[in-house]
Design a protein around this motif. Structure first.
Motif, mmCIF file in Angstrom:
data_model
loop_
_atom_site.group_PDB
_atom_site.id
_atom_site.type_symbol
_atom_site.label_atom_id
_atom_site.label_comp_id
_atom_site.label_asym_id
_atom_site.label_seq_id
_atom_site.Cartn_x
_atom_site.Cartn_y
_atom_site.Cartn_z
ATOM 1 N N LEU A 65 -2.173 -8.919 13.556
ATOM 2 C CA LEU A 65 -2.437 -8.231 12.297
ATOM 3 C C LEU A 65 -1.381 -7.159 12.035
ATOM 4 O O LEU A 65 -0.920 -6.984 10.906
ATOM 5 N N PHE A 66 -0.998 -6.439 13.088
ATOM 6 C CA PHE A 66 -0.034 -5.351 12.938
ATOM 7 C C PHE A 66 1.353 -5.880 12.591
ATOM 8 O O PHE A 66 2.075 -5.288 11.785
ATOM 9 N N ILE A 67 1.723 -7.013 13.181
ATOM 10 C CA ILE A 67 3.035 -7.613 12.924
ATOM 11 C C ILE A 67 3.019 -8.444 11.646
ATOM 12 O O ILE A 67 4.027 -8.545 10.946
ATOM 13 N N GLY A 68 1.869 -9.038 11.325
ATOM 14 C CA GLY A 68 1.765 -9.838 10.111
ATOM 15 C C GLY A 68 1.849 -11.325 10.334
ATOM 16 O O GLY A 68 2.095 -12.075 9.384
ATOM 17 N N ASN A 69 1.653 -11.793 11.556
ATOM 18 C CA ASN A 69 1.727 -13.228 11.848
ATOM 19 C C ASN A 69 0.399 -13.912 11.530
ATOM 20 O O ASN A 69 -0.258 -14.493 12.394
ATOM 21 N N VAL A 70 -0.021 -13.826 10.275
ATOM 22 C CA VAL A 70 -1.304 -14.392 9.866
ATOM 23 C C VAL A 70 -1.169 -15.030 8.490
ATOM 24 O O VAL A 70 -0.212 -14.766 7.752
ATOM 25 N N ALA A 71 -2.130 -15.880 8.173
ATOM 26 C CA ALA A 71 -2.196 -16.448 6.824
ATOM 27 C C ALA A 71 -2.779 -15.409 5.883
ATOM 28 O O ALA A 71 -3.454 -14.470 6.306
ATOM 29 N N GLY A 72 -2.521 -15.582 4.605
ATOM 30 C CA GLY A 72 -3.060 -14.644 3.629
ATOM 31 C C GLY A 72 -2.177 -14.566 2.408
ATOM 32 O O GLY A 72 -1.374 -15.467 2.137
ATOM 33 N N SER A 73 -2.306 -13.485 1.674
ATOM 34 C CA SER A 73 -1.485 -13.315 0.486
ATOM 35 C C SER A 73 -0.037 -13.065 0.882
ATOM 36 O O SER A 73 0.268 -12.755 2.038
ATOM 37 N N THR A 74 0.849 -13.189 -0.089
ATOM 38 C CA THR A 74 2.274 -12.994 0.170
ATOM 39 C C THR A 74 2.552 -11.608 0.729
ATOM 40 O O THR A 74 3.477 -11.411 1.520
ATOM 41 N N GLY A 75 1.737 -10.625 0.344
ATOM 42 C CA GLY A 75 1.951 -9.261 0.795
ATOM 43 C C GLY A 75 1.254 -8.899 2.086
ATOM 44 O O GLY A 75 1.338 -7.746 2.526
ATOM 45 N N GLU A 76 0.536 -9.840 2.690
ATOM 46 C CA GLU A 76 -0.105 -9.540 3.978
ATOM 47 C C GLU A 76 0.941 -9.665 5.082
ATOM 48 O O GLU A 76 0.901 -10.547 5.927
ATOM 49 N N THR A 77 1.882 -8.739 5.023
ATOM 50 C CA THR A 77 2.989 -8.738 5.971
ATOM 51 C C THR A 77 2.746 -7.693 7.043
ATOM 52 O O THR A 77 1.624 -7.249 7.249
ATOM 53 N N SER A 78 3.766 -7.309 7.730
ATOM 54 C CA SER A 78 3.653 -6.380 8.849
ATOM 55 C C SER A 78 3.155 -5.010 8.403
ATOM 56 O O SER A 78 3.741 -4.362 7.530
ATOM 57 N N THR A 79 2.068 -4.555 9.029
ATOM 58 C CA THR A 79 1.571 -3.211 8.762
ATOM 59 C C THR A 79 2.622 -2.170 9.129
ATOM 60 O O THR A 79 2.803 -1.168 8.430
ATOM 61 N N LEU A 80 3.315 -2.414 10.215
ATOM 62 C CA LEU A 80 4.367 -1.504 10.640
ATOM 63 C C LEU A 80 5.434 -1.369 9.559
ATOM 64 O O LEU A 80 5.859 -0.254 9.219
ATOM 65 N N LEU A 81 5.856 -2.482 8.991
ATOM 66 C CA LEU A 81 6.888 -2.454 7.957
ATOM 67 C C LEU A 81 6.377 -1.767 6.691
ATOM 68 O O LEU A 81 7.115 -1.034 6.027
ATOM 69 N N ILE A 82 5.112 -1.989 6.352
ATOM 70 C CA ILE A 82 4.516 -1.341 5.181
ATOM 71 C C ILE A 82 4.547 0.177 5.350
ATOM 72 O O ILE A 82 4.898 0.923 4.426
ATOM 73 N N LEU A 83 4.194 0.650 6.534
ATOM 74 C CA LEU A 83 4.181 2.092 6.783
ATOM 75 C C LEU A 83 5.585 2.679 6.747
ATOM 76 O O LEU A 83 5.792 3.794 6.249
#
Length: 352
Positions: free
Chosen positions: A205-223
């Motif tokens: 979840l933190f890295i973003g290696n999951v299915a989902g919306s286009t913006g469900e990317t890395s939490t780390l990168l978002i921060l």
């Protein structure tokens, strides 16, 4: 008598600095979004890239069209339409048909921005208005998910991407099975939690290696990208902090009630589009409160509603509706959270 040292700071002009323009703010938001866009394209391939381009161009074209229709100078150079298009694309699944993405872009600008009089007068985040419209208009397509890191993501489009307008998109189940990397499915973490009771690993979840919306990317990168905007003084850090706090407290309450039934606060924070929405959408300068207490109330309200809808509503994701509700409540929140003017007394109620 004690000796007092006087310290004098000598500074050069200018002493009064101009506030950043709308165009400068929007350009910096675009800069902050670009790493997330590139990361999402890396995860979902050319379908995600095409969707991002279509929604962005649709928003730009719609804004230019309505400016010309009203006899006003085109405002596309302020980059606000670009921001709306990028944000909108990040809320949609990468398998979303391109023609539906164009409809979402048109709706975002027409109904979420132009209808209220343009930038600065809209009471809702335009990107979320476009997303809410296609959520109601195309419920199947907007809940069709494909796995991240698919083996052929840079060589071919997801089958549903190039669907003709008003035609039913091709199914993606067989394609997803063929191209999925071991360990990756098309089910989103929120869907796995809600319908199967499976909690996705926090690292993924933190890295973003999951299915989902286009913006469900890395939490780390978002921060990191959000920190850039805070550094440039173009993001009020208190709003995402309040959303995170409200979500953590609300999720923590239910988790303490029944840890076997409800997920931990960390899952609620890292899953879905919460972190992206908290940083880039809840912080909309026009549609969010400006009073210190109002910011806290707004953020806690968004976090609380997100948790409630995720746990007890029919939808797996809820942050979109939570922010829209918070946008609608902003005038009321600001009315009741106005700070008292220094030296002014509270008005006594007339008892007569």
């Amino acid at each position: 008598m004690a000796k007092t040292d006087l310290k004098i700071d000598i500074r050069t002009s200018p002493y009064i600095r101009k506030a950043p323009t709308v165009a400068q703010i929007m350009r910096n938001v675009v800069y902050a979004l670009l790493p997330l866009v590139m990361y999402s394209v890396y995860h979902f391939g050319i379908s995600a890239l095409a969707l991002i381009l279509v929604t962005t161009l649709s928003c730009i074209a719609t804004e230019h069209f309505f400016c010309k229709m009203s006899g006003k100078k085109s405002t596309i150079l302020d980059a606000s339409a670009v921001v709306s298009g990028l944000l909108l694309a990040m809320t949609l699944p990468p398998s979303f048909p391109l023609w539906m993405g164009a409809v979402a872009g048109f709706t975002a600008i027409a109904m979420g921005k132009t209808l209220f009089g343009g930038l600065g007068f809209n009471i809702f985040n335009p990107a979320l208005v476009g997303r809410a419209f296609v959520q109601a208009a195309f419920p199947v397509s907007i809940t069709t998910w494909t796995p991240a890191l698919a083996t052929e993501r840079f060589a071919e489009f997801i089958p549903s991407t190039l669907a003709w307008p008003f035609m039913k998109p091709l199914p993606t189940e067989e394609w997803s099975t063929q191209v999925a990397v071991d360990g990756f499915t098309g089910a989103t973490p929120l869907a796995l939690m809600k319908f199967q009771g499976i909690i996705t690993d926090s690292y993924d979840l933190f890295i973003g290696n999951v299915a989902g919306s286009t913006g469900e990317t890395s939490t780390l990168l978002i921060l990191v990208c959000g920190a850039y905007l805070v550094y440039k003084k173009m993001l009020d850090w208190r709003i995402p902090a309040a959303v995170i706090f409200g979500t953590a407290v609300s999720a923590g309450f239910f988790y303490l009630l029944d840890p076997a039934k409800y997920p931990a606060p960390a899952f609620m924070l890292l899953s879905g589009g919460l972190m992206f929405a908290a940083v880039f959408m809840a912080s909309d300068m026009v549609a969010s409160p400006v009073t210190p207490l109002g910011i806290f109330v707004f953020g806690c309200l968004v976090g609380f509603l997100t948790v409630i809808i995720r746990l007890f509503g029919g939808l797996t994701e809820a942050v979109m509706y939570a922010i829209l509700f918070g946008n609608a409540a902003t005038p009321i929140i600001e009315t009741y959270t106005q700070p008292r003017i220094y030296g002014a007394r509270k008005k006594k109620q007339d008892k007569s």
